[in-house]
Design a protein around this motif. Structure first.
Motif, PDB file in Angstrom:
ATOM      1  N   THR A  92       0.831  -1.205   0.000  1.00  0.00           N
ATOM      2  CA  THR A  92       0.000   0.000   0.000  1.00  0.00           C
ATOM      3  C   THR A  92       0.866   1.257   0.000  1.00  0.00           C
ATOM      4  O   THR A  92       2.091   1.186   0.115  1.00  0.00           O
ATOM      5  CB  THR A  92      -0.927   0.042   1.242  1.00  0.00           C
ATOM      6  OG1 THR A  92      -0.129   0.225   2.409  1.00  0.00           O
ATOM      7  CG2 THR A  92      -1.760  -1.225   1.349  1.00  0.00           C
ATOM      8  N   THR A  93       0.202   2.387  -0.060  1.00  0.00           N
ATOM      9  CA  THR A  93       0.894   3.678  -0.026  1.00  0.00           C
ATOM     10  C   THR A  93       1.284   4.076   1.396  1.00  0.00           C
ATOM     11  O   THR A  93       1.996   5.054   1.577  1.00  0.00           O
ATOM     12  CB  THR A  93       0.001   4.772  -0.627  1.00  0.00           C
ATOM     13  OG1 THR A  93      -1.251   4.777   0.078  1.00  0.00           O
ATOM     14  CG2 THR A  93      -0.232   4.538  -2.112  1.00  0.00           C
ATOM     15  N   CYS A  94       0.831   3.331   2.398  1.00  0.00           N
ATOM     16  CA  CYS A  94       1.123   3.654   3.795  1.00  0.00           C
ATOM     17  C   CYS A  94       2.440   3.032   4.242  1.00  0.00           C
ATOM     18  O   CYS A  94       2.654   1.835   4.074  1.00  0.00           O
ATOM     19  CB  CYS A  94       0.014   3.148   4.717  1.00  0.00           C
ATOM     20  SG  CYS A  94      -1.574   3.930   4.438  1.00  0.00           S
ATOM     21  N   GLN A  95       3.287   3.864   4.831  1.00  0.00           N
ATOM     22  CA  GLN A  95       4.494   3.330   5.431  1.00  0.00           C
ATOM     23  C   GLN A  95       4.150   2.832   6.828  1.00  0.00           C
ATOM     24  O   GLN A  95       3.248   3.362   7.482  1.00  0.00           O
ATOM     25  CB  GLN A  95       5.588   4.391   5.496  1.00  0.00           C
ATOM     26  CG  GLN A  95       6.129   4.727   4.119  1.00  0.00           C
ATOM     27  CD  GLN A  95       7.378   5.586   4.177  1.00  0.00           C
ATOM     28  OE1 GLN A  95       7.971   5.778   5.220  1.00  0.00           O
ATOM     29  NE2 GLN A  95       7.776   6.107   3.031  1.00  0.00           N
ATOM     30  N   LYS A  96       4.855   1.789   7.262  1.00  0.00           N
ATOM     31  CA  LYS A  96       4.582   1.215   8.581  1.00  0.00           C
ATOM     32  C   LYS A  96       4.846   2.264   9.648  1.00  0.00           C
ATOM     33  O   LYS A  96       5.772   3.049   9.502  1.00  0.00           O
ATOM     34  CB  LYS A  96       5.482   0.001   8.832  1.00  0.00           C
ATOM     35  CG  LYS A  96       5.153  -1.179   7.957  1.00  0.00           C
ATOM     36  CD  LYS A  96       6.132  -2.293   8.246  1.00  0.00           C
ATOM     37  CE  LYS A  96       5.929  -3.472   7.323  1.00  0.00           C
ATOM     38  NZ  LYS A  96       6.931  -4.502   7.527  1.00  0.00           N
ATOM     39  N   PRO A  97       4.121   2.345  10.692  1.00  0.00           N
ATOM     40  CA  PRO A  97       3.019   1.488  11.100  1.00  0.00           C
ATOM     41  C   PRO A  97       1.649   2.016  10.674  1.00  0.00           C
ATOM     42  O   PRO A  97       0.632   1.496  11.097  1.00  0.00           O
ATOM     43  CB  PRO A  97       3.139   1.482  12.619  1.00  0.00           C
ATOM     44  CG  PRO A  97       3.605   2.863  12.946  1.00  0.00           C
ATOM     45  CD  PRO A  97       4.515   3.249  11.804  1.00  0.00           C
ATOM     46  N   GLU A  98       1.596   3.028   9.833  1.00  0.00           N
ATOM     47  CA  GLU A  98       0.324   3.618   9.405  1.00  0.00           C
ATOM     48  C   GLU A  98      -0.548   2.590   8.686  1.00  0.00           C
ATOM     49  O   GLU A  98      -0.064   1.826   7.863  1.00  0.00           O
ATOM     50  CB  GLU A  98       0.598   4.800   8.468  1.00  0.00           C
ATOM     51  CG  GLU A  98      -0.637   5.479   7.939  1.00  0.00           C
ATOM     52  CD  GLU A  98      -1.494   6.106   9.018  1.00  0.00           C
ATOM     53  OE1 GLU A  98      -2.726   6.021   8.908  1.00  0.00           O
ATOM     54  OE2 GLU A  98      -0.940   6.670   9.968  1.00  0.00           O
ATOM     55  N   THR A  99      -1.844   2.583   8.997  1.00  0.00           N
ATOM     56  CA  THR A  99      -2.764   1.637   8.358  1.00  0.00           C
ATOM     57  C   THR A  99      -4.084   2.284   7.932  1.00  0.00           C
ATOM     58  O   THR A  99      -5.010   1.589   7.568  1.00  0.00           O
ATOM     59  CB  THR A  99      -3.074   0.454   9.304  1.00  0.00           C
ATOM     60  OG1 THR A  99      -3.683   0.963  10.488  1.00  0.00           O
ATOM     61  CG2 THR A  99      -1.838  -0.345   9.639  1.00  0.00           C
ATOM     62  N   THR A 100      -4.148   3.600   7.965  1.00  0.00           N
ATOM     63  CA  THR A 100      -5.397   4.292   7.645  1.00  0.00           C
ATOM     64  C   THR A 100      -5.374   4.820   6.209  1.00  0.00           C
ATOM     65  O   THR A 100      -4.397   5.414   5.784  1.00  0.00           O
ATOM     66  CB  THR A 100      -5.613   5.475   8.624  1.00  0.00           C
ATOM     67  OG1 THR A 100      -5.496   4.994   9.950  1.00  0.00           O
ATOM     68  CG2 THR A 100      -6.979   6.092   8.445  1.00  0.00           C
TER      69      THR A 100
END
Length: 138
Positions: A92-100
């Protein structure tokens, strides 16, 4: 005061289930039921979320992966649940730890993996263990 006996009973049940899970490896499995289920079934849904979290914890990738397609879910019942999960995951386009609000990567950063997970599950006490994992990139 009436809650105390129920709390003790609940604790005893959790201990018994944990002991059953620990001795699971030593016993031969006898399946009571094997069935294909949908990904929205409560315990299957919990197991899918758990494997997503585990995959991301174990991955060295700086981006979060997410399940975008569930190909097959099979539930096996013995003294616990065992899920066999075939999924399609994408970076996804989210880098860890982002999940939104994570959408699939496009272009050079696009990556898709197809994975099979076999998961030991006692979801009512939030106990999971990956028994087998096989993933391949596109």
């Amino acid at each position: 005061m009436m809650a105390e006996p129920w709390q003790a009973l609940r604790l005893l049940l959790a201990i018994l289930l944990t002991l059953m899970a620990l001795t699971y490896q030593a016993r031969k499995k006898t399946f009571l039921s094997v069935q294909e289920v949908t990904a929205i079934e409560n315990y299957a849904k919990d197991s899918l979320q758990w494997i997503t979290n585990q995959y991301n914890k174990e991955s060295d990738d700086k981006y979060h992966f997410r399940i975008f397609r569930v190909l097959k879910v099979q539930k096996r019942i013995t003294d616990h649940l065992e899920y066999h999960l075939n999924v399609e995951m994408q970076r996804t386009t989210c880098q860890k730890p982002e999940t939104t609000n994570c959408v699939p990567q496009e272009g050079e950063l696009h990556k898709q993996v197809n994975c099979f997970f076999s998961v030991f599950a006692i979801p009512w006490v939030e106990q999971y263990k990956i028994l087998n994992k096989t993933c391949s990139s596109d």
